[in-house]
Design a protein around this motif. Structure first.
Motif, short mmCIF file in Angstrom:
data_model
loop_
_atom_site.label_atom_id
_atom_site.label_comp_id
_atom_site.label_asym_id
_atom_site.label_seq_id
_atom_site.Cartn_x
_atom_site.Cartn_y
_atom_site.Cartn_z
N UNK A 87 0.59 -1.39 0.40
CA UNK A 87 -0.04 -0.35 0.24
C UNK A 87 0.87 1.18 0.33
N UNK A 88 0.50 2.40 -0.61
CA UNK A 88 1.31 3.20 -0.60
C UNK A 88 0.25 4.94 -0.19
N UNK B 230 -0.80 -0.31 -3.87
CA UNK B 230 0.16 0.41 -5.33
C UNK B 230 -0.62 -0.76 -6.27
N UNK B 231 -0.10 -0.70 -7.97
CA UNK B 231 -0.77 -1.40 -8.93
C UNK B 231 0.52 -2.48 -9.32
N UNK C 12 -4.48 -8.90 -1.63
CA UNK C 12 -5.38 -7.41 -0.49
C UNK C 12 -4.64 -8.39 1.45
N UNK C 13 -4.79 -9.35 1.89
CA UNK C 13 -4.21 -9.61 3.15
C UNK C 13 -3.55 -9.40 3.80
#
Length: 123
Positions: A35-36, A46-47, A52-53
């Motif tokens: 994440x950012x 992020x791309x 997503x855990x």
């Protein structure tokens, strides 16, 4: 510190010291869940994030459980469920519930499932 394998992509789940709402907490996250902050100061994946855990150690604070420990997360990843001790509003009563992984929220409490022999787990 590696706690186990991600229930979704089988990458390592690690414990990272983080800050959430001004409090120091542990963040248990899949190595593939990055994440950012974006342009609008939102914390987004992020791309190149492929999972997503993510679970913060204070996830059960509203049920008066101060922290979801590294040991409990490790056990959850190994056994696909773990028993946690929760407390009533005034902190005087306690009860036990199963916790499982949840794709959307990281973890979920199984409210409808009764825990058998919970005292043996915490003796």
């Amino acid at each position: 510190m590696i706690l186990g394998k991600c229930p979704y992509c089988k990458a390592n789940v690690v414990a990272i010291k983080s800050t959430a709402n001004g409090k120091k907490v542990n963040l248990y996250t899949c190595e593939n869940a990055k994440k950012e902050y974006d342009d609008s100061d939102q914390f987004v994946f992020t791309s190149d994030s492929t999972c997503t855990f993510r679970v913060y150690s204070n996830v059960f604070l509203r049920w008066n459980k101060r922290s979801f420990s590294k040991y409990e997360m490790k056990k959850l990843l190994e056994d696909e469920q773990v028993i946690i001790r929760l407390h009533g509003r005034r902190g005087t009563s306690e009860y036990f519930k199963y916790v499982i992984t949840d794709k959307e929220y990281g973890v979920s409490i199984l409210w409808d499932e009764e825990v058998e022999n919970e005292k043996e787990t915490f003796s």
